[in-house]
Write a protein that holds these residues in place. Sequence first.
Motif, PDB file in Angstrom:
ATOM      1  N   UNK A   1       0.851  -1.195   0.000  1.00  0.00           N
ATOM      2  CA  UNK A   1       0.000   0.000   0.000  1.00  0.00           C
ATOM      3  C   UNK A   1       0.881   1.238   0.000  1.00  0.00           C
ATOM      4  N   UNK A   2       0.539   2.201  -0.846  1.00  0.00           N
ATOM      5  CA  UNK A   2       1.337   3.415  -1.003  1.00  0.00           C
ATOM      6  C   UNK A   2       0.439   4.618  -0.774  1.00  0.00           C
ATOM      7  N   UNK A   3       0.868   5.552   0.064  1.00  0.00           N
ATOM      8  CA  UNK A   3       0.049   6.721   0.386  1.00  0.00           C
ATOM      9  C   UNK A   3       0.957   7.932   0.592  1.00  0.00           C
ATOM     10  N   UNK A   4       0.536   9.056   0.045  1.00  0.00           N
ATOM     11  CA  UNK A   4       1.364  10.251   0.122  1.00  0.00           C
ATOM     12  C   UNK A   4       1.325  10.902   1.497  1.00  0.00           C
ATOM     13  N   UNK A   5       0.154  10.967   2.120  1.00  0.00           N
ATOM     14  CA  UNK A   5      -0.004  11.700   3.369  1.00  0.00           C
ATOM     15  C   UNK A   5       0.229  10.783   4.561  1.00  0.00           C
ATOM     16  N   UNK A   6       1.053  11.250   5.482  1.00  0.00           N
ATOM     17  CA  UNK A   6       1.468  10.421   6.611  1.00  0.00           C
ATOM     18  C   UNK A   6       0.289   9.988   7.468  1.00  0.00           C
TER      19      UNK A   6
ATOM     20  N   UNK B   1       3.890   2.123   2.382  1.00  0.00           N
ATOM     21  CA  UNK B   1       4.957   3.036   1.977  1.00  0.00           C
ATOM     22  C   UNK B   1       4.388   4.444   1.859  1.00  0.00           C
ATOM     23  N   UNK B   2       5.102   5.411   2.433  1.00  0.00           N
ATOM     24  CA  UNK B   2       4.707   6.813   2.329  1.00  0.00           C
ATOM     25  C   UNK B   2       5.561   7.480   1.264  1.00  0.00           C
TER      26      UNK B   2
ATOM     27  N   UNK C   1       6.849   7.122  -7.526  1.00  0.00           N
ATOM     28  CA  UNK C   1       6.926   6.053  -6.524  1.00  0.00           C
ATOM     29  C   UNK C   1       8.288   5.362  -6.531  1.00  0.00           C
ATOM     30  N   UNK C   2       8.702   4.915  -5.354  1.00  0.00           N
ATOM     31  CA  UNK C   2      10.028   4.316  -5.188  1.00  0.00           C
ATOM     32  C   UNK C   2       9.984   2.815  -5.443  1.00  0.00           C
ATOM     33  N   UNK C   3       9.560   2.433  -6.648  1.00  0.00           N
ATOM     34  CA  UNK C   3       9.550   1.036  -7.055  1.00  0.00           C
ATOM     35  C   UNK C   3      10.257   0.934  -8.407  1.00  0.00           C
TER      36      UNK C   3
END
Length: 478
Positions: A311-316, A341-342, A348-350
């Motif tokens: 799961x990837x999300x921008x907001x902490x 992952x934030x 994205x860091x993939x």
Amino acid sequence: MPERPSRPRPRGTRPGQRPVGGRPPRVDVTRLAAHEVLTTVRTQDAYTNLVLPAVLRKHGLAGRDAGFVTELASGTIRRRSTYDAVIGACSARGLRALDPPVLDALRLGTHQLLSMRVPAHAALSTTVDLVRHVANQGAAGFANAVLRKVASRDLDDWLQELAPAREADPVAHDALVHAHPAWVVAELRKALHASHPDDDVSDLLAADNVAPGVTLVARPGLSTRGELPGEPTPYSPHGVHLDGGDPGAVEAVAQRRAGVQDEGSQLVATALAGADLDGRDERWLDLCAGPGGKSALLAALAAGSGAVLTAHERQLHRAGLVRRNLTLADGTAVPGAGAVVVGDGTRPAFAPGSLDRVLVDAPCTGLGALRRRPEARWRRRAEDLLELVMLQRRLLAASLDLVRPGGLVLYATCSPVLSETADVVESALAQRRDVSLVDLGPAFAHVPGSRGPLEGTVQLWPHRHGTDAMFLALLRRD
């Protein structure tokens, strides 16, 4: 609509009569709570459905009182522009001259008078007491005069007087009658006619004004639909429409083996998980995961296929909600759930080509969920569209880079607006020769009238399907 529960009158008074003596009357706690909701939503840009539980707890309201406050606050916010037109017609001062707390109270009183089964004398007296409480005696006298004029006609009569003829100006007519901003009416009309030229947009707008029921989702491998109370959903194999009561009291929900999720959102997850995929099928990603409802269902579905969902999300703070949704009440992880992952979804860091399935539930205007977010229609502006569309295009482009050849990306929005749906997908297809659109029609053959604005896409509708207006497009990296 809920009727205000009866309360004991002070001794020696008649219905609607204030107690004698020097003390000011006590303001009715349910009206005070509803006013507090309106104030918080207005001043803090809060969401009605998140504010309500806290306000109800603060005032110790439950059962019928809680239902009354929910309908009073949500209904007032939902129909705000219609009520403002009526109040404006009954006040020589004009709306801009009114203090916001007084205007909020007048809106609450107007909703009771025109759209709820509240006796007129009760709506009038309690609203006047509320205005006296939030303002002063002079404002209370003014509110009494305005609301007596409001009560002189029913809602249909007011709409007949105030709304322009539909034949002359259909957008302005529908905007006032159904309490939507005119630009929203125009966008929804265009979107609806792209898929269903014969549908009347007034049916869609009317559906936006009906508060949705609660839908539960059973997460495969953790719970079954059979153990959830309610009627099975017609389109999702995992959902039920809750009969009533607090969903948090359902054992499977309390344990997070099941959750609360609109049927349309369930179908987004099942559409990606169920799509045919050749070759490796191990790494799934929810790119815009917050608050995590779709992530939880996707993770459970991934586990059944031997895959793991990241799961990837921008907001902490939203990433924290995702983690909670991916964790059972006993502290163990939902099967199939990987890391949260934030980061920035447009970068994205993939590693490129490293993923098999990606969900892009893109940030959007949210005009497909106006049933459950009544304040959204008044917050969004037409000028918001350009920035959102540019973000949506970047997110879709990034996700297409992440999947391997043969991998799948499901692009979804909780908005039917064409610039956020068909236009975004067409732009991606025009810019990339290595991407093709996968036909979702066969997977949605059991959902009549779900054809989207582009051949092979899906568009759900509140008035047709009883869901949020979710758009779905499935793309394959060739």
